[in-house]
Design a protein around this motif. Structure first.
Motif, mmCIF file in Angstrom:
data_model
loop_
_atom_site.group_PDB
_atom_site.id
_atom_site.type_symbol
_atom_site.label_atom_id
_atom_site.label_comp_id
_atom_site.label_asym_id
_atom_site.label_seq_id
_atom_site.Cartn_x
_atom_site.Cartn_y
_atom_site.Cartn_z
ATOM 1 N N ILE A 3 0.854 -1.189 0.000
ATOM 2 C CA ILE A 3 0.000 0.000 0.000
ATOM 3 C C ILE A 3 0.889 1.238 0.000
ATOM 4 C CG2 ILE A 3 -1.643 1.310 1.400
ATOM 5 C CD1 ILE A 3 -2.638 -1.458 2.422
ATOM 6 N N SER A 4 0.572 2.187 -0.859
ATOM 7 C CA SER A 4 1.282 3.453 -0.884
ATOM 8 C C SER A 4 0.627 4.377 0.138
ATOM 9 C CB SER A 4 1.215 4.057 -2.287
ATOM 10 O OG SER A 4 1.913 5.268 -2.328
ATOM 11 N N LEU A 5 1.386 4.763 1.155
ATOM 12 C CA LEU A 5 0.830 5.572 2.239
ATOM 13 C C LEU A 5 0.593 7.011 1.797
ATOM 14 C CD1 LEU A 5 2.984 4.372 5.263
ATOM 15 C CD2 LEU A 5 0.598 3.808 4.794
ATOM 16 N N PRO A 10 -3.675 7.339 8.738
ATOM 17 C CA PRO A 10 -3.262 6.087 9.384
ATOM 18 C C PRO A 10 -3.737 4.846 8.616
ATOM 19 C CG PRO A 10 -4.540 7.488 10.901
ATOM 20 C CD PRO A 10 -4.622 8.097 9.543
ATOM 21 N N LEU A 11 -2.912 3.816 8.675
ATOM 22 C CA LEU A 11 -3.231 2.522 8.080
ATOM 23 C C LEU A 11 -3.236 1.497 9.206
ATOM 24 C CD1 LEU A 11 -3.435 0.585 5.546
ATOM 25 C CD2 LEU A 11 -0.948 0.381 5.758
ATOM 26 N N SER A 12 -4.316 0.727 9.335
ATOM 27 C CA SER A 12 -4.398 -0.306 10.360
ATOM 28 C C SER A 12 -3.554 -1.507 9.937
ATOM 29 C CB SER A 12 -5.849 -0.743 10.572
ATOM 30 O OG SER A 12 -5.870 -1.897 11.406
ATOM 31 N N ALA A 133 10.481 5.147 2.785
ATOM 32 C CA ALA A 133 10.404 4.293 3.968
ATOM 33 C C ALA A 133 9.410 3.186 3.633
ATOM 34 C CB ALA A 133 9.923 5.090 5.178
ATOM 35 N N ARG A 134 9.749 1.950 3.938
ATOM 36 C CA ARG A 134 8.830 0.847 3.657
ATOM 37 C C ARG A 134 8.791 -0.093 4.844
ATOM 38 N NH1 ARG A 134 10.654 -4.015 0.705
ATOM 39 N NH2 ARG A 134 12.774 -4.383 1.355
ATOM 40 N N LEU A 135 7.583 -0.502 5.197
ATOM 41 C CA LEU A 135 7.383 -1.424 6.309
ATOM 42 C C LEU A 135 7.186 -2.827 5.735
ATOM 43 C CD1 LEU A 135 7.041 -1.387 9.442
ATOM 44 C CD2 LEU A 135 4.595 -1.570 9.004
ATOM 45 N N VAL A 136 7.965 -3.770 6.264
ATOM 46 C CA VAL A 136 7.960 -5.141 5.739
ATOM 47 C C VAL A 136 7.647 -6.116 6.864
ATOM 48 C CG1 VAL A 136 9.396 -6.924 4.641
ATOM 49 C CG2 VAL A 136 9.668 -4.516 3.980
ATOM 50 N N CYS A 145 3.559 -1.695 3.411
ATOM 51 C CA CYS A 145 3.266 -0.345 2.944
ATOM 52 C C CYS A 145 4.556 0.414 2.704
ATOM 53 C CB CYS A 145 2.366 0.395 3.929
ATOM 54 S SG CYS A 145 3.009 0.475 5.617
ATOM 55 N N ARG A 146 4.400 1.540 1.993
ATOM 56 C CA ARG A 146 5.561 2.317 1.572
ATOM 57 C C ARG A 146 5.188 3.787 1.512
ATOM 58 N NH1 ARG A 146 9.819 0.721 -1.913
ATOM 59 N NH2 ARG A 146 10.778 2.506 -2.923
ATOM 60 N N TYR A 147 6.162 4.632 1.842
ATOM 61 C CA TYR A 147 5.984 6.078 1.714
ATOM 62 C C TYR A 147 7.172 6.636 0.941
ATOM 63 C CZ TYR A 147 5.743 11.013 2.842
ATOM 64 O OH TYR A 147 5.698 12.374 2.752
#
Length: 195
Positions: A3-5, A10-12, A133-136, A145-147
């Protein structure tokens, strides 16, 4: 697909990745390619090295800083967060610095994690491109997700993103908030303002 932030939305993570326990925040950037001809590139032109430093600040419910993980302290005191090491140039593709988080081992009083990026040498974000920044999900090796940071400027730090506890789960919010400081210690007040 990740998901592109959207900045500030906020993203759950509980809904997107149920059962999430081990994650990592990958941060990447490239130095801006210097303009110039053949001779400039041959004798020291091209992209300059950019030393950005990824950090994680841990906060309690009162927004008091509990701990800090950065290039001078690679592990949180409780061992739940580990920094993958300092990249001094920004060279190469993919993540330049990585921060690993074991959510199951985080102390109960940690309510917020704020991820920051600073220019230790004082180079501005006008000299940086392709910052992200990307959360894995570390267990599944799957990007959640990624920003992508689009903003340029003379600032030397950015509060990139934060994670906050909410109803027993975690949410992720992109911020991309510019600030001034050579280390995460210098921008803790900026981090407090985003959570």
């Amino acid at each position: 697909m990740a998901i592109s932030l959207t900045k500030g939305k906020p993203l759950s993570l509980t809904k997107e990745s149920p059962g999430l326990t081990k994650i990592f925040m990958g941060l990447g950037w490239d130095p801006v390619e210097q303009k110039g001809g053949f001779l400039k590139k041959m004798f020291g032109g091209g992209a300059s090295e950019i030393d950005l430093d990824a950090s994680a600040v841990l906060f309690d419910k009162n927004k008091a800083a509990i701990d800090l993980v950065f290039f001078q302290q690679l592990n949180s005191r409780d061992g739940s967060i580990k920094h993958g090491g300092d990249n001094l140039t920004g060279e190469g593709d993919g993540d330049d610095e990585v921060i690993y988080v074991d959510l199951a081992k985080l102390p109960a009083n940690v309510e917020h994690l704020v991820f920051t990026v600073n220019s230790f040498r004082g180079q501005s974000f006008d000299e940086v491109e392709n910052a992200f920044a990307r959360l894995v999900d570390h267990t599944k090796n799957q990007e959640i997700c990624r920003y992508d940071l689009k903003e340029k400027g003379r600032h030397t730090g950015v509060v990139m993103a934060s994670m906050s506890k909410e109803n027993g789960g975690w949410t992720m919010t992109a911020h991309g908030t510019p600030c001034q400081g050579r280390t995460a210690k210098d921008i803790i007040d900026d981090a407090v303002r985003v959570i």
